[in-house]
Design a protein around this motif. Structure first.
Motif, PDB file in Angstrom:
ATOM      1  N   ARG A 181       0.869  -1.190   0.000  1.00  0.00           N
ATOM      2  CA  ARG A 181       0.000   0.000   0.000  1.00  0.00           C
ATOM      3  C   ARG A 181       0.900   1.232   0.000  1.00  0.00           C
ATOM      4  O   ARG A 181       2.091   1.121   0.277  1.00  0.00           O
ATOM      5  N   PRO A 182       0.327   2.414  -0.269  1.00  0.00           N
ATOM      6  CA  PRO A 182       1.152   3.625  -0.209  1.00  0.00           C
ATOM      7  C   PRO A 182       1.365   4.094   1.223  1.00  0.00           C
ATOM      8  O   PRO A 182       0.726   3.588   2.149  1.00  0.00           O
ATOM      9  N   ILE A 183       2.267   5.038   1.401  1.00  0.00           N
ATOM     10  CA  ILE A 183       2.468   5.700   2.692  1.00  0.00           C
ATOM     11  C   ILE A 183       1.111   6.187   3.188  1.00  0.00           C
ATOM     12  O   ILE A 183       0.287   6.656   2.399  1.00  0.00           O
ATOM     13  N   GLY A 184       0.880   6.052   4.493  1.00  0.00           N
ATOM     14  CA  GLY A 184      -0.481   6.228   4.995  1.00  0.00           C
ATOM     15  C   GLY A 184      -0.934   7.659   5.205  1.00  0.00           C
ATOM     16  O   GLY A 184      -0.132   8.567   5.423  1.00  0.00           O
ATOM     17  N   GLY A 185      -2.221   7.812   5.128  1.00  0.00           N
ATOM     18  CA  GLY A 185      -2.953   9.004   5.581  1.00  0.00           C
ATOM     19  C   GLY A 185      -2.351  10.334   5.159  1.00  0.00           C
ATOM     20  O   GLY A 185      -1.952  10.534   4.015  1.00  0.00           O
ATOM     21  N   LEU A 186      -2.304  11.232   6.114  1.00  0.00           N
ATOM     22  CA  LEU A 186      -1.824  12.577   5.841  1.00  0.00           C
ATOM     23  C   LEU A 186      -0.377  12.629   5.391  1.00  0.00           C
ATOM     24  O   LEU A 186       0.025  13.550   4.686  1.00  0.00           O
ATOM     25  N   CYS A 187       0.429  11.653   5.812  1.00  0.00           N
ATOM     26  CA  CYS A 187       1.863  11.692   5.488  1.00  0.00           C
ATOM     27  C   CYS A 187       2.125  11.750   3.995  1.00  0.00           C
ATOM     28  O   CYS A 187       3.168  12.225   3.561  1.00  0.00           O
ATOM     29  N   SER A 188       1.183  11.258   3.197  1.00  0.00           N
ATOM     30  CA  SER A 188       1.415  11.241   1.751  1.00  0.00           C
ATOM     31  C   SER A 188       1.566  12.658   1.202  1.00  0.00           C
ATOM     32  O   SER A 188       2.091  12.847   0.107  1.00  0.00           O
ATOM     33  N   ARG A 189       1.120  13.639   1.971  1.00  0.00           N
ATOM     34  CA  ARG A 189       1.278  15.022   1.494  1.00  0.00           C
ATOM     35  C   ARG A 189       2.733  15.449   1.390  1.00  0.00           C
ATOM     36  O   ARG A 189       3.047  16.431   0.730  1.00  0.00           O
ATOM     37  N   ALA A 190       3.617  14.728   2.073  1.00  0.00           N
ATOM     38  CA  ALA A 190       5.042  15.061   1.990  1.00  0.00           C
ATOM     39  C   ALA A 190       5.639  14.625   0.652  1.00  0.00           C
ATOM     40  O   ALA A 190       6.775  14.954   0.343  1.00  0.00           O
ATOM     41  N   LEU A 191       4.868  13.888  -0.123  1.00  0.00           N
ATOM     42  CA  LEU A 191       5.367  13.405  -1.412  1.00  0.00           C
ATOM     43  C   LEU A 191       4.521  14.025  -2.507  1.00  0.00           C
ATOM     44  O   LEU A 191       3.322  13.766  -2.599  1.00  0.00           O
ATOM     45  N   ARG A 192       5.161  14.879  -3.300  1.00  0.00           N
ATOM     46  CA  ARG A 192       4.415  15.543  -4.356  1.00  0.00           C
ATOM     47  C   ARG A 192       5.259  15.482  -5.623  1.00  0.00           C
ATOM     48  O   ARG A 192       6.486  15.493  -5.541  1.00  0.00           O
ATOM     49  N   PHE A 193       4.609  15.432  -6.750  1.00  0.00           N
ATOM     50  CA  PHE A 193       5.328  15.308  -8.010  1.00  0.00           C
ATOM     51  C   PHE A 193       5.225  16.612  -8.780  1.00  0.00           C
ATOM     52  O   PHE A 193       4.390  17.464  -8.466  1.00  0.00           O
ATOM     53  N   GLU A 194       6.074  16.763  -9.793  1.00  0.00           N
ATOM     54  CA  GLU A 194       6.075  17.996 -10.572  1.00  0.00           C
ATOM     55  C   GLU A 194       4.696  18.262 -11.148  1.00  0.00           C
ATOM     56  O   GLU A 194       3.930  17.346 -11.375  1.00  0.00           O
ATOM     57  N   LYS A 195       4.414  19.533 -11.384  1.00  0.00           N
ATOM     58  CA  LYS A 195       3.115  20.011 -11.872  1.00  0.00           C
ATOM     59  C   LYS A 195       2.019  19.740 -10.854  1.00  0.00           C
ATOM     60  O   LYS A 195       0.874  19.480 -11.198  1.00  0.00           O
ATOM     61  N   ASN A 196       2.404  19.759  -9.549  1.00  0.00           N
ATOM     62  CA  ASN A 196       1.433  19.662  -8.471  1.00  0.00           C
ATOM     63  C   ASN A 196       0.597  18.377  -8.510  1.00  0.00           C
ATOM     64  O   ASN A 196      -0.605  18.391  -8.249  1.00  0.00           O
ATOM     65  N   VAL A 197       1.238  17.282  -8.848  1.00  0.00           N
ATOM     66  CA  VAL A 197       0.550  15.992  -8.877  1.00  0.00           C
ATOM     67  C   VAL A 197       0.735  15.308  -7.521  1.00  0.00           C
ATOM     68  O   VAL A 197       1.851  15.171  -7.033  1.00  0.00           O
ATOM     69  N   SER A 198      -0.380  14.903  -6.916  1.00  0.00           N
ATOM     70  CA  SER A 198      -0.308  14.231  -5.620  1.00  0.00           C
ATOM     71  C   SER A 198       0.002  12.748  -5.811  1.00  0.00           C
ATOM     72  O   SER A 198      -0.152  12.202  -6.916  1.00  0.00           O
ATOM     73  N   LEU A 199       0.413  12.113  -4.723  1.00  0.00           N
ATOM     74  CA  LEU A 199       0.646  10.667  -4.786  1.00  0.00           C
ATOM     75  C   LEU A 199      -0.644   9.953  -5.186  1.00  0.00           C
ATOM     76  O   LEU A 199      -0.637   9.005  -5.971  1.00  0.00           O
ATOM     77  N   GLU A 200      -1.770  10.429  -4.646  1.00  0.00           N
ATOM     78  CA  GLU A 200      -3.044   9.781  -4.938  1.00  0.00           C
ATOM     79  C   GLU A 200      -3.390   9.881  -6.425  1.00  0.00           C
ATOM     80  O   GLU A 200      -3.897   8.922  -7.018  1.00  0.00           O
ATOM     81  N   GLU A 201      -3.079  11.031  -7.028  1.00  0.00           N
ATOM     82  CA  GLU A 201      -3.327  11.160  -8.472  1.00  0.00           C
ATOM     83  C   GLU A 201      -2.454  10.178  -9.251  1.00  0.00           C
ATOM     84  O   GLU A 201      -2.922   9.492 -10.174  1.00  0.00           O
ATOM     85  N   LEU A 202      -1.184  10.103  -8.848  1.00  0.00           N
ATOM     86  CA  LEU A 202      -0.272   9.172  -9.522  1.00  0.00           C
ATOM     87  C   LEU A 202      -0.798   7.742  -9.422  1.00  0.00           C
ATOM     88  O   LEU A 202      -0.774   6.975 -10.391  1.00  0.00           O
ATOM     89  N   LEU A 203      -1.301   7.393  -8.233  1.00  0.00           N
ATOM     90  CA  LEU A 203      -1.780   6.014  -8.020  1.00  0.00           C
ATOM     91  C   LEU A 203      -3.044   5.728  -8.833  1.00  0.00           C
ATOM     92  O   LEU A 203      -3.212   4.618  -9.339  1.00  0.00           O
ATOM     93  N   LEU A 204      -3.916   6.722  -8.959  1.00  0.00           N
ATOM     94  CA  LEU A 204      -5.113   6.510  -9.786  1.00  0.00           C
ATOM     95  C   LEU A 204      -4.723   6.332 -11.251  1.00  0.00           C
ATOM     96  O   LEU A 204      -5.261   5.480 -11.960  1.00  0.00           O
ATOM     97  N   ARG A 205      -3.779   7.140 -11.700  1.00  0.00           N
ATOM     98  CA  ARG A 205      -3.313   7.001 -13.084  1.00  0.00           C
ATOM     99  C   ARG A 205      -2.721   5.606 -13.290  1.00  0.00           C
ATOM    100  O   ARG A 205      -3.008   4.941 -14.288  1.00  0.00           O
TER     101      ARG A 205
END
Ligand code: ADP
Ligand code: CA
Length: 421
Positions: free
Chosen positions: A292-316
């Motif tokens: 699974r990905p890093i949990g809960g709020l902590c995922s906010r510490a991981l962001r991708f270029e062009k303001n892409v969140s981890l959750e967006e990356l995972l949905l893609r």
């Protein structure tokens, strides 16, 4: 492209990460369908049309979800949280979608199965032995090579994990772990793994967390987080995560290689992974690897270029898109999980505005509910809240997090014992 696709989210939590998946889905035009054991939680609008499941009843839950989605099967599946990973793996099989084999997901959730798989694969593994929590452990306590760590097989967040340096400490830790595993909120999971405990030798060294994405068996590391606070026990409070890692590129390559080998050892195949490694000298030990990905709020510490969140990356990724082009933002980032300093009744926290005013601090989120009873580790099952920072360098981020934390005054009252006459 992901537009018009449907992703099944299998989750126990109703919190931030679900909202973040919701925001990402809206952006992408993806429709989310939920399966959860929390369908009676009315406070959260996401559960409107969730399919009710029970994680300890896998067969029935698979049938329920497949039955509910036969008309329009999902295009992808994402597990959010630890417990849903096994059901999500079964569902991937049922729908013919790429995922982790159920046996691999189950092994990733069980620290004993994980250790056995690593040992079989020839990966660096501490001495370990498991035992029923109700058994007599005197003989075991005499055999253990100290220092050692006593832990449950299937909890998370360092719950129940204790360092022990002597046989006497080992016996005491077992008593404490037994009480925890018998508590109502652990029993309610009805997980057989909670009848056992694991003892393993203590691995000295520095710890890292690895966030990665397996794509049909190929691991792509999204980032390595440094854990700058020493984790030497007796309890193992996670506090700060920082990225990018300050480790040498040689060490980072080594961590990536061993994490990939650990994923193969368990049989994980497709989807996010979150691994924890300890490096002792030149040996990299994988403590565990979650499907699974890093949990809960902590995922906010991981962001991708062009303001892409981890959750967006995972949905893609879940909808079959090639996400290999996404790279982490250039800024350094970090999160501090605010530990529970003492047992009592959490009232409030003062100084939040002052903490937010620290340069580099992006947010301070208190997640504990006022007037709730809180307990520190090793029994704790949550944090008081989270602090987020970004900056030019990881050390600037670390400094901001520590400065902000020092400005918080956490008010926890003593519990008043009610003594009956
Ligand atoms: P959890 O699933 O609760 O996170 P872990 O097995 O990852 O349980 O243990 C939590 C923390 O305890 C680890 O991050 C690490 O700091 C410490 N720890 C666990 N096992 C060992 C070990 N064998 N040697 C040293 N530290 C350990
Ligand atoms: Ca862990």
């Amino acid at each position: 492209m992901s537009e018009g696709k449907r992703v099944l989210i299998v989750a126990t939590t109703t919190g931030y990460q679900i909202r973040s998946f919701g925001a990402a889905a809206e952006k992408l035009g993806v429709r989310l369908v939920f399966a959860s054991d929390r369908c009676n939680r009315l406070e959260d609008p996401w559960w409107d049309q969730a399919i009710p499941v029970r994680f300890h009843q896998e067969r029935r839950s698979v049938d329920a979800v497949v039955g509910a989605l036969t008309q329009r099967p999902p295009d992808g599946i994402v597990a959010v949280g630890d417990r849903p990973v096994v059901l999500a793996a079964h569902l991937a099989c049922a729908f013919g979608l790429p995922g982790h084999p159920p046996s691999a997901a189950a092994a990733s959730r069980n620290k004993l199965l994980t250790r056995r798989a690593f040992r079989t694969a020839g990966l660096p593994t501490p001495w370990f032995e498991s035992t029923p929590i109700d058994g007599d452990i005197h003989a075991l306590a005499r055999r253990v090579p100290y220092p050692a760590v006593v832990k449950p097989l299937a909890l998370s967040g360092s719950r129940g994990v204790m360092r022990v340096d002597t046989a006497a400490e080992c016996l005491a830790a077992f008593d404490r772990l037994r009480a925890l595993l018998r508590s109502a909120d652990v029993r309610i999971e009805r997980d057989e793994a909670h009848g056992q405990a694991l003892v393993e030798s203590f691995i000295p060294g520095v710890e890292y967390a690895v966030e990665g994405l397996l794509d049909h068996g190929r691991l792509r590391v999204l980032t390595i987080f440094d854990k700058p606070d020493p984790l030497d026990g007796p309890f193992f409070e996670e506090t700060i995560y920082l990225t990018p890692s300050a480790a040498s590129s040689e060490r980072q390559q080594h961590i990536v290689a061993v994490t990939g080998a650990a994923a193969r050892a368990i049989g994980l195949h497709h989807g996010p992974i979150h691994a924890e490694c300890r490096v002792d000298g030149s040996t990299v030990y994988v403590l565990e690897i979650a499907a699974r990905p890093i949990g809960g709020l902590c995922s906010r510490a991981l962001r991708f270029e062009k303001n892409v969140s981890l959750e967006e990356l995972l949905l893609r990724h879940a909808t079959g898109e090639d996400v290999s082009g996404y790279v982490r933002e250039t800024a350094a980032a970090g999160v501090m999980m605010i530990p529970i300093p003492k047992r009592g009744i959490y009232r409030r926290v003062d100084g939040v505005d002052e903490a937010r005013a620290v340069p580099g601090i992006e947010d301070v989120q208190m997640t504990a509910k006022p007037d709730a009873r809180v307990v520190p580790l090793p029994e704790a099952k949550s944090y008081l809240g989270f602090i987020f920072a970004r900056g030019d360098t990881p050390s600037a981020v670390e400094h901001a997090l520590r400065t902000a934390h020092a400005r918080l005054q956490i008010v926890i009252d003593r519990e008043v014992e009610v003594v009956s006459p």
